[in-house]
Design a protein around this motif. Structure first.
Motif, PDB file in Angstrom:
ATOM      1  N   ALA A  57      42.160  17.250 -22.239  1.00 60.44           N
ATOM      2  CA  ALA A  57      41.486  16.169 -22.964  1.00 60.44           C
ATOM      3  C   ALA A  57      41.463  14.854 -22.196  1.00 60.44           C
ATOM      4  O   ALA A  57      40.635  13.990 -22.485  1.00 60.44           O
ATOM      5  CB  ALA A  57      42.148  15.963 -24.326  1.00 60.44           C
ATOM      6  N   GLU A  58      42.354  14.711 -21.224  1.00 57.26           N
ATOM      7  CA  GLU A  58      42.402  13.454 -20.466  1.00 57.26           C
ATOM      8  C   GLU A  58      41.053  13.083 -19.868  1.00 57.26           C
ATOM      9  O   GLU A  58      40.686  11.923 -19.827  1.00 57.26           O
ATOM     10  CB  GLU A  58      43.452  13.537 -19.356  1.00 57.26           C
ATOM     11  CG  GLU A  58      44.861  13.394 -19.850  1.00 57.26           C
ATOM     12  CD  GLU A  58      45.878  13.475 -18.716  1.00 57.26           C
ATOM     13  OE1 GLU A  58      45.487  13.482 -17.523  1.00 57.26           O
ATOM     14  OE2 GLU A  58      47.074  13.542 -19.032  1.00 57.26           O
ATOM     15  N   SER A  59      40.334  14.086 -19.418  1.00 57.57           N
ATOM     16  CA  SER A  59      39.022  13.824 -18.800  1.00 57.57           C
ATOM     17  C   SER A  59      37.929  14.624 -19.497  1.00 57.57           C
ATOM     18  O   SER A  59      37.042  15.175 -18.857  1.00 57.57           O
ATOM     19  CB  SER A  59      39.074  14.165 -17.316  1.00 57.57           C
ATOM     20  OG  SER A  59      39.430  15.518 -17.143  1.00 57.57           O
ATOM     21  N   TRP A  60      37.974  14.671 -20.811  1.00 55.26           N
ATOM     22  CA  TRP A  60      37.054  15.536 -21.552  1.00 55.26           C
ATOM     23  C   TRP A  60      35.589  15.175 -21.333  1.00 55.26           C
ATOM     24  O   TRP A  60      34.721  16.046 -21.380  1.00 55.26           O
ATOM     25  CB  TRP A  60      37.410  15.580 -23.038  1.00 55.26           C
ATOM     26  CG  TRP A  60      37.122  14.342 -23.831  1.00 55.26           C
ATOM     27  CD1 TRP A  60      37.993  13.356 -24.129  1.00 55.26           C
ATOM     28  CD2 TRP A  60      35.885  13.975 -24.443  1.00 55.26           C
ATOM     29  NE1 TRP A  60      37.387  12.383 -24.888  1.00 55.26           N
ATOM     30  CE2 TRP A  60      36.078  12.749 -25.090  1.00 55.26           C
ATOM     31  CE3 TRP A  60      34.627  14.565 -24.508  1.00 55.26           C
ATOM     32  CZ2 TRP A  60      35.074  12.100 -25.796  1.00 55.26           C
ATOM     33  CZ3 TRP A  60      33.619  13.922 -25.204  1.00 55.26           C
ATOM     34  CH2 TRP A  60      33.848  12.696 -25.839  1.00 55.26           C
ATOM     35  N   ARG A  61      35.278  13.935 -21.072  1.00 55.18           N
ATOM     36  CA  ARG A  61      33.877  13.534 -20.867  1.00 55.18           C
ATOM     37  C   ARG A  61      33.275  14.175 -19.613  1.00 55.18           C
ATOM     38  O   ARG A  61      32.058  14.304 -19.498  1.00 55.18           O
ATOM     39  CB  ARG A  61      33.761  12.017 -20.787  1.00 55.18           C
ATOM     40  CG  ARG A  61      33.925  11.358 -22.136  1.00 55.18           C
ATOM     41  CD  ARG A  61      33.823   9.834 -22.023  1.00 55.18           C
ATOM     42  NE  ARG A  61      33.908   9.189 -23.316  1.00 55.18           N
ATOM     43  CZ  ARG A  61      35.025   8.919 -23.967  1.00 55.18           C
ATOM     44  NH1 ARG A  61      36.181   9.261 -23.440  1.00 55.18           N
ATOM     45  NH2 ARG A  61      34.997   8.328 -25.133  1.00 55.18           N
ATOM     46  N   ASP A  62      34.118  14.582 -18.683  1.00 55.15           N
ATOM     47  CA  ASP A  62      33.648  15.199 -17.444  1.00 55.15           C
ATOM     48  C   ASP A  62      33.627  16.727 -17.506  1.00 55.15           C
ATOM     49  O   ASP A  62      33.246  17.369 -16.527  1.00 55.15           O
ATOM     50  CB  ASP A  62      34.556  14.775 -16.278  1.00 55.15           C
ATOM     51  CG  ASP A  62      34.555  13.271 -16.072  1.00 55.15           C
ATOM     52  OD1 ASP A  62      33.507  12.635 -16.316  1.00 55.15           O
ATOM     53  OD2 ASP A  62      35.617  12.728 -15.690  1.00 55.15           O
TER      54      ASP A  62
END
Length: 179
Positions: free
Chosen positions: A128-133
């Motif tokens: 989830a830390e970089s979910w946008r990617d």
């Protein structure tokens, strides 16, 4: 009218049917019929003018319809599981837990919830830390986890201290990080 047509569109408003009528219908129903029956039974379960025992019976009937849909759910399995978890939590909250019936047992609901999750809390938090990617499918999987854990804030209050409760408490914090 052919029997196939009758099977697609049930006659009358299912919310007016008796328990026995709706139960018989659910055993033969499929597809959208089961969803209609699930919602009709749910309406009776939510009806506060019924005694608690009767409301539990209607809730159980709603679960039956949902579980029959789950058998043929394809891409809707997560939504059906989330609906089931929310109904079970609602019964536990509003009508009280019942450890003699696994559907209304907080411990059983905790185990079923944990079994439905593919990620551990640390895995979910890391992803989830970089979910946008992330690719759309991974975002959907994180969203599925968020939906499947929507009832946990209420559930943990019913659980005795132990590993399951601790895992679920961790999930309540992780949910905030999920898309």
């Amino acid at each position: 009218m052919s029997s196939d047509t009758h099977r697609e569109e049930p006659a009358g408003d299912l919310s007016t049917w008796t328990f026995d009528q709706l139960q018989a219908f659910i055993h033969d129903a499929c597809g959208q019929q089961l969803e209609t029956a699930r919602v009709a039974a749910l309406g009776h379960a939510y009806n506060s003018s019924h005694p608690q025992k009767v409301r539990r019976q209607w809730a159980k009937l709603s679960l039956l319809a949902s579980r029959r849909m789950f058998d043929h759910a394809d891409g809707r399995a997560a939504r059906l599981a989330q609906q089931e978890f929310m109904l079970r939590m609602w019964v536990i909250d509003r009508l009280g837990p019942d450890d003699t019936d696994t559907d209304w047992s907080p411990e059983a609901l905790a185990c079923d919830t944990l079994d439905a999750l593919a990620f551990t809390p640390p895995q979910a938090a890391g992803i989830a830390e970089s979910w946008r990617d992330l690719p759309t499918e991974q975002i959907r999987e994180l969203r599925r986890h968020k939906n499947l854990t929507a009832h946990l804030e209420s559930l943990v209050d019913y659980l005795a201290p132990g590993p399951a409760r601790e895992q679920l408490l961790t999930w309540t914090a992780i949910r905030l990080l999920l898309p």
